[in-house]
Motif scaffolding. Structure first.
Motif, PDB file in Angstrom:
ATOM      1  N   GLU A 120     -10.393  22.690  20.769  1.00 54.50           N
ATOM      2  CA  GLU A 120     -12.379  22.280  19.982  1.00 54.50           C
ATOM      3  C   GLU A 120     -11.496  20.753  19.448  1.00 54.50           C
ATOM      4  OE1 GLU A 120     -12.371  25.043  16.707  1.00 54.50           O
ATOM      5  OE2 GLU A 120     -11.123  26.729  17.627  1.00 54.50           O
ATOM      6  N   LEU A 121     -12.695  20.412  19.389  1.00 60.99           N
ATOM      7  CA  LEU A 121     -12.703  19.030  19.476  1.00 60.99           C
ATOM      8  C   LEU A 121     -13.416  18.489  17.993  1.00 60.99           C
ATOM      9  CD1 LEU A 121     -14.105  17.559  22.689  1.00 60.99           C
ATOM     10  CD2 LEU A 121     -11.781  18.372  22.008  1.00 60.99           C
ATOM     11  N   GLU A 122     -12.841  17.006  17.560  1.00 61.41           N
ATOM     12  CA  GLU A 122     -13.373  16.603  16.417  1.00 61.41           C
ATOM     13  C   GLU A 122     -15.337  16.487  16.335  1.00 61.41           C
ATOM     14  OE1 GLU A 122     -12.113  16.718  13.907  1.00 61.41           O
ATOM     15  OE2 GLU A 122     -10.226  16.216  13.515  1.00 61.41           O
ATOM     16  N   ALA A 123     -15.755  16.001  17.624  1.00 64.54           N
ATOM     17  CA  ALA A 123     -16.906  15.260  18.439  1.00 64.54           C
ATOM     18  C   ALA A 123     -17.076  15.894  19.650  1.00 64.54           C
ATOM     19  CB  ALA A 123     -16.987  14.079  17.452  1.00 64.54           C
ATOM     20  N   PRO A 124     -18.014  15.971  19.984  1.00 63.47           N
ATOM     21  CA  PRO A 124     -18.132  15.784  21.846  1.00 63.47           C
ATOM     22  C   PRO A 124     -17.684  14.431  22.384  1.00 63.47           C
ATOM     23  CG  PRO A 124     -20.123  15.706  20.755  1.00 63.47           C
ATOM     24  CD  PRO A 124     -19.162  15.689  19.823  1.00 63.47           C
ATOM     25  N   ALA A 125     -16.860  14.364  23.121  1.00 60.05           N
ATOM     26  CA  ALA A 125     -15.613  13.379  24.186  1.00 60.05           C
ATOM     27  C   ALA A 125     -16.224  13.585  25.575  1.00 60.05           C
ATOM     28  CB  ALA A 125     -14.711  13.334  23.468  1.00 60.05           C
ATOM     29  N   PRO A 126     -17.067  13.230  26.348  1.00 61.04           N
ATOM     30  CA  PRO A 126     -17.191  13.787  27.362  1.00 61.04           C
ATOM     31  C   PRO A 126     -16.205  13.145  28.446  1.00 61.04           C
ATOM     32  CG  PRO A 126     -19.699  12.538  26.024  1.00 61.04           C
ATOM     33  CD  PRO A 126     -18.335  12.586  25.677  1.00 61.04           C
ATOM     34  N   TYR A 127     -15.494  11.901  28.614  1.00 57.05           N
ATOM     35  CA  TYR A 127     -14.634  11.847  29.069  1.00 57.05           C
ATOM     36  C   TYR A 127     -13.077  13.018  28.962  1.00 57.05           C
ATOM     37  CZ  TYR A 127     -12.656   9.649  24.350  1.00 57.05           C
ATOM     38  OH  TYR A 127     -12.910   9.470  22.861  1.00 57.05           O
ATOM     39  N   LEU A 128     -13.213  13.630  27.928  1.00 57.88           N
ATOM     40  CA  LEU A 128     -12.211  13.928  27.513  1.00 57.88           C
ATOM     41  C   LEU A 128     -11.299  15.011  29.257  1.00 57.88           C
ATOM     42  CD1 LEU A 128     -10.322  15.562  24.871  1.00 57.88           C
ATOM     43  CD2 LEU A 128     -11.282  18.124  26.490  1.00 57.88           C
ATOM     44  N   PRO A 129     -11.947  15.328  29.640  1.00 59.28           N
ATOM     45  CA  PRO A 129     -11.200  16.402  31.546  1.00 59.28           C
ATOM     46  C   PRO A 129     -10.313  14.885  31.497  1.00 59.28           C
ATOM     47  CG  PRO A 129     -13.506  16.773  31.652  1.00 59.28           C
ATOM     48  CD  PRO A 129     -13.952  16.079  29.523  1.00 59.28           C
ATOM     49  N   GLY A 130     -10.827  13.717  32.105  1.00 55.04           N
ATOM     50  CA  GLY A 130     -10.043  12.985  32.513  1.00 55.04           C
ATOM     51  C   GLY A 130      -8.449  11.878  31.908  1.00 55.04           C
ATOM     52  N   LEU A 131      -8.705  12.799  30.700  1.00 54.31           N
ATOM     53  CA  LEU A 131      -7.359  12.553  29.683  1.00 54.31           C
ATOM     54  C   LEU A 131      -6.810  13.215  29.967  1.00 54.31           C
ATOM     55  CD1 LEU A 131      -8.685  12.185  26.117  1.00 54.31           C
ATOM     56  CD2 LEU A 131      -8.361  10.291  27.195  1.00 54.31           C
ATOM     57  N   PHE A 132      -6.465  14.058  30.669  1.00 55.81           N
ATOM     58  CA  PHE A 132      -6.096  15.662  30.707  1.00 55.81           C
ATOM     59  C   PHE A 132      -5.080  15.088  32.360  1.00 55.81           C
ATOM     60  CE2 PHE A 132      -7.563  18.308  27.231  1.00 55.81           C
ATOM     61  CZ  PHE A 132      -6.835  18.238  26.807  1.00 55.81           C
ATOM     62  N   SER A 133      -5.305  14.066  32.088  1.00 54.19           N
ATOM     63  CA  SER A 133      -4.310  13.522  34.177  1.00 54.19           C
ATOM     64  C   SER A 133      -3.464  12.599  33.212  1.00 54.19           C
ATOM     65  CB  SER A 133      -4.950  12.487  35.205  1.00 54.19           C
ATOM     66  OG  SER A 133      -6.153  11.328  34.347  1.00 54.19           O
ATOM     67  N   HIS A 134      -3.272  12.401  32.155  1.00 55.12           N
ATOM     68  CA  HIS A 134      -2.120  11.176  31.555  1.00 55.12           C
ATOM     69  C   HIS A 134      -0.671  12.418  31.142  1.00 55.12           C
ATOM     70  CE1 HIS A 134      -0.706   8.363  28.720  1.00 55.12           C
ATOM     71  NE2 HIS A 134      -1.070   7.348  29.887  1.00 55.12           N
ATOM     72  N   ALA A 167       0.477  -6.029  29.234  1.00 53.43           N
ATOM     73  CA  ALA A 167      -0.759  -5.883  30.275  1.00 53.43           C
ATOM     74  C   ALA A 167      -1.185  -3.947  29.818  1.00 53.43           C
ATOM     75  CB  ALA A 167      -0.260  -5.368  31.879  1.00 53.43           C
ATOM     76  N   TRP A 168      -1.650  -3.848  29.785  1.00 52.73           N
ATOM     77  CA  TRP A 168      -2.620  -2.157  30.403  1.00 52.73           C
ATOM     78  C   TRP A 168      -3.825  -1.939  31.170  1.00 52.73           C
ATOM     79  CZ3 TRP A 168      -1.377   0.899  26.206  1.00 52.73           C
ATOM     80  CH2 TRP A 168      -1.979   2.335  26.590  1.00 52.73           C
ATOM     81  N   MET A 169      -3.125  -1.340  31.863  1.00 48.76           N
ATOM     82  CA  MET A 169      -3.995  -0.175  32.733  1.00 48.76           C
ATOM     83  C   MET A 169      -4.998   1.000  32.132  1.00 48.76           C
ATOM     84  SD  MET A 169      -2.193  -2.060  34.578  1.00 48.76           S
ATOM     85  CE  MET A 169      -1.058  -3.866  34.577  1.00 48.76           C
ATOM     86  N   ALA A 170      -5.908   1.255  32.558  1.00 51.01           N
ATOM     87  CA  ALA A 170      -6.934   1.917  31.960  1.00 51.01           C
ATOM     88  C   ALA A 170      -6.054   4.001  32.110  1.00 51.01           C
ATOM     89  CB  ALA A 170      -8.230   2.392  31.903  1.00 51.01           C
ATOM     90  N   ASP A 171      -6.650   4.496  31.304  1.00 52.61           N
ATOM     91  CA  ASP A 171      -5.979   6.093  30.552  1.00 52.61           C
ATOM     92  C   ASP A 171      -6.796   6.669  31.434  1.00 52.61           C
ATOM     93  OD1 ASP A 171      -2.923   5.332  30.486  1.00 52.61           O
ATOM     94  OD2 ASP A 171      -3.881   4.689  28.075  1.00 52.61           O
ATOM     95  N   PHE A 172      -8.212   5.357  31.120  1.00 52.36           N
ATOM     96  CA  PHE A 172      -9.483   6.999  32.075  1.00 52.36           C
ATOM     97  C   PHE A 172     -10.545   6.142  31.100  1.00 52.36           C
ATOM     98  CE2 PHE A 172      -8.715   7.008  26.784  1.00 52.36           C
ATOM     99  CZ  PHE A 172      -9.676   6.492  26.090  1.00 52.36           C
ATOM    100  N   ASN A 173     -11.521   5.870  32.375  1.00 49.90           N
ATOM    101  CA  ASN A 173     -12.560   4.698  32.780  1.00 49.90           C
ATOM    102  C   ASN A 173     -13.615   4.954  31.449  1.00 49.90           C
ATOM    103  OD1 ASN A 173     -14.115   3.266  34.022  1.00 49.90           O
ATOM    104  ND2 ASN A 173     -15.113   4.102  35.812  1.00 49.90           N
ATOM    105  N   ASP A 174     -13.212   4.234  30.555  1.00 49.08           N
ATOM    106  CA  ASP A 174     -14.017   4.047  29.152  1.00 49.08           C
ATOM    107  C   ASP A 174     -13.333   2.759  28.599  1.00 49.08           C
ATOM    108  OD1 ASP A 174     -15.940   6.329  27.904  1.00 49.08           O
ATOM    109  OD2 ASP A 174     -14.877   5.396  26.287  1.00 49.08           O
ATOM    110  N   PRO A 175     -14.609   2.312  27.497  1.00 49.25           N
ATOM    111  CA  PRO A 175     -14.019   1.350  26.693  1.00 49.25           C
ATOM    112  C   PRO A 175     -12.653   2.034  25.777  1.00 49.25           C
ATOM    113  CG  PRO A 175     -16.744   1.135  26.836  1.00 49.25           C
ATOM    114  CD  PRO A 175     -15.827   2.486  27.873  1.00 49.25           C
ATOM    115  N   LEU A 176     -12.718   2.889  25.188  1.00 50.60           N
ATOM    116  CA  LEU A 176     -11.637   3.084  24.729  1.00 50.60           C
ATOM    117  C   LEU A 176     -10.688   3.173  25.051  1.00 50.60           C
ATOM    118  CD1 LEU A 176     -13.610   6.363  22.328  1.00 50.60           C
ATOM    119  CD2 LEU A 176     -12.561   4.194  21.237  1.00 50.60           C
ATOM    120  N   SER A 177     -10.351   3.125  26.289  1.00 51.36           N
ATOM    121  CA  SER A 177      -8.652   3.303  26.379  1.00 51.36           C
ATOM    122  C   SER A 177      -8.098   1.830  26.413  1.00 51.36           C
ATOM    123  CB  SER A 177      -9.180   3.434  28.421  1.00 51.36           C
ATOM    124  OG  SER A 177      -7.450   3.590  29.045  1.00 51.36           O
ATOM    125  N   PHE A 178      -9.040   0.764  26.575  1.00 52.47           N
ATOM    126  CA  PHE A 178      -8.521  -0.686  26.099  1.00 52.47           C
ATOM    127  C   PHE A 178      -8.944  -0.976  24.638  1.00 52.47           C
ATOM    128  CE2 PHE A 178     -10.092  -0.827  30.522  1.00 52.47           C
ATOM    129  CZ  PHE A 178      -8.819  -1.485  31.055  1.00 52.47           C
TER     130      PHE A 178
END
Length: 527
Positions: A156-170, A424-435
């Motif tokens: 369950e999320l605090e709010a919708p996060a369409p990028y969530l599935p990508g996070l679970f590759s980290h 250095a920072w490499m994106a953990d998921f493809n979204d500005p929030l990652s940076f």
């Protein structure tokens, strides 16, 4: 006699020899990994190994899209606040035990537990109650994750996060075996580590290599073609190139920029250069002198750095000058630049000198600082050039400090000795929030110590928004604050750069530079 052995004997008789061991993939992997605990690891070198040892609910396709991994599928509720991940029915740990949805739930609770000390726990902030647990305001059991049955994980999320599935590759989301969840790190050694990926840990020779062997209990083991993978420590990029040329490596961690011209001529088919969601920057410790409460000094230092020169002369074109914080091409982003980035260089220097003098510095009383970086010829070259620019334009006296990677990370976290540090920072998921997220007050990798309530609030608001247009506006506002206050100085955006032996098949350029060994295969190669 096996076919490969007969061929080897024939090779000796004809003067040919194997260019590499036929069943071992040898990968240059940069610095020594600091740990193989997926919830505590920080560096790229550790992440590369962990993606072979473990498997998350998802993996990332070459274009950054999440694809099924340990989860065969997932569903999201109409309001976007509840996800159900459906696990594969044949998941096993590397010791043969069944892996269930509760293993994932318990591991996510471990990641957000403050005592775990995960630098990436903030990635899980979209999950309901995660922030409060990370801050110590709620117990880990309050995390809104639970196993509805052995093969279904509800989140369950605090709010919708369409990028969530990508996070679970980290790696911070990877499952950790129940016997390891309370361990202090001993479980990361050969003979102790139990994982769920395509490979299991076979050996770890400190400052030499980490050896993996195919995991027979992996759900797709029948399609894993390479029996063994060896990740070799290759901190010296020039030595790594020599080892590759000598046939001791199949894949390099990177490529010396100075060698690219000759490699394009002599090994064009082996040189892989591709877009990469990565940012190279200098962090500024704003918790202590000389940068605490001194945004004008930080801005002056940034203004006089000639990024085009660095990319052209130091990197030999392998990069893109960075004036903004979010890498161009990141999904949903619009490039941001400070106004002065469009000025002629002479005007930038004049304004920087004015800011420098206004802060009380002069030729008689120059700013004295240091640039700290981990062992690497490229980092040394960039630091030398930046220090020269500061000296020539402002009169800054800069000392260069080179440290072993683990020591370097330790000093960055403590913030007692650092002033300017390479990062250095490499994106953990493809979204500005990652940076943008790494400069949030609560983020475990915010080694600058910068705190800005308005910035934090904008990111927190963006995380709760479903309107993509309004969300993008909030994120752009947040990036403008970073560019105005300069808690860190962006220098250049990365490209990935590797040499890949012709005997390695299946290699695909990847937006996040992820390469899963299970997707590769080795073919006979004779020289």
């Amino acid at each position: 006699m096996r076919w490969s052995t007969r061929l080897w004997v024939c090779g000796l008789l004809t003067g040919a020899v194997w260019a590499g061991q036929p069943d071992v993939l040898r990968i240059g992997n940069g610095p020594e990994p600091e740990t193989l605990d997926p919830h505590r690891a920080e560096g790229v070198s550790a992440g590369n190994i962990l993606r072979d040892l473990y498997e998350g609910l998802t993996a990332l396709a070459p274009d950054g899209r999440p694809i099924p991994a340990a989860a065969r599928a997932w569903e999201v509720s109409e309001d976007g606040r509840v996800y159900r991940f459906r696990l594969r029915g044949d998941l096993r740990w590397s010791n043969g035990e069944a892996l269930t949805a509760e293993d994932f739930a318990a591991s996510l609770r471990r990641s957000v537990t403050p005592a775990t000390g995960s630098a990436y726990a903030q990635i899980l902030a979209p999950i309901r109650n995660a922030r409060a647990i990370i801050d110590g305001r709620l117990a880990p059991d309050a995390l809104a994750v639970r196993a509805e049955d052995p093969l279904t994980l509800r989140i369950e999320l605090e709010a919708p996060a369409p990028y969530l599935p990508g996070l679970f590759s980290h790696p911070v989301t990877f499952p950790v075996h129940r016997t390891h969840r309370q361990a202090s790190g001993r479980f990361t050694q050969p003979g102790e580590l139990i994982s769920n990926g395509a490979y299991r840990l076979d050996e770890w020779v400190v400052n030499a290599h980490v050896g993996l062997v195919r995991n027979p209990y992996y759900h797709d083991a029948a399609n894993v073609a390479i029996e063994r993978v060896r990740y070799l420590v290759t901190e010296d990029v020039h030595s790594e190139l020599k080892r590759y040329r000598a046939g001791e490596l199949d894949v390099t961690y990177e490529v010396p920029p100075s060698a690219v011209k000759s490699l394009r001529r002599d090994r064009a088919g082996e040189l892989r250069i591709a877009p990469y969601l990565g940012l190279y920057f200098y962090g500024l410790n704003v918790t202590r002198a000389p940068f605490a409460q001194k945004p004008e000094v930080r801005r002056a230092l940034s203004m006089v750095i000639d990024r085009e020169l660095i990319v052209d002369k130091v990197l030999y074109g392998l990069g893109m000058p960075a004036y903004g914080w979010v890498v161009p091409g990141t999904a949903g982003s619009v490039e941001q630049r400070p106004e002065w980035a469009n000025w002629p260089y002479a005007r930038r220097v004049a304004e920087a000198q004015r800011l420098y003098r206004a802060a009380g510095y002069s030729d008689v009383r120059p700013l004295e600082t240091e640039i700290r970086y981990n062992t690497h010829d490229g980092h040394r070259r960039v630091a030398t050039v930046v220090a020269a620019m500061w000296k020539q334009t402002l009169g800054v006296r800069t000392r260069l400090v080179n440290e072993e990677f683990k020591v370097f990370l330790h000093h960055r976290r403590l913030r007692r000795d650092t002033q300017v540090y390479r990062a250095a920072w490499m994106a953990d998921f493809n979204d500005p929030l990652s940076f943008l997220g790494i400069l949030h007050t609560a983020h475990g990798k915010n080694d600058t110590g910068w705190r800005n309530a308005r910035y934090d609030d904008l990111l927190d608001q963006a995380a709760l928004l479903t309107d993509t247009t309004v969300r993008a506006q909030k994120l752009r506002q947040a990036e403008r604050i970073v560019l105005d206050e300069v808690p860190a100085i962006p220098l250049y955006f990365y490209v990935s750069k590797h040499l890949v032996s012709p005997r390695v098949q299946g290699w695909t350029d990847h937006l996040l530079d992820y390469h899963y060994s299970k997707d590769l295969r080795l073919v006979p190669s004779i020289e």
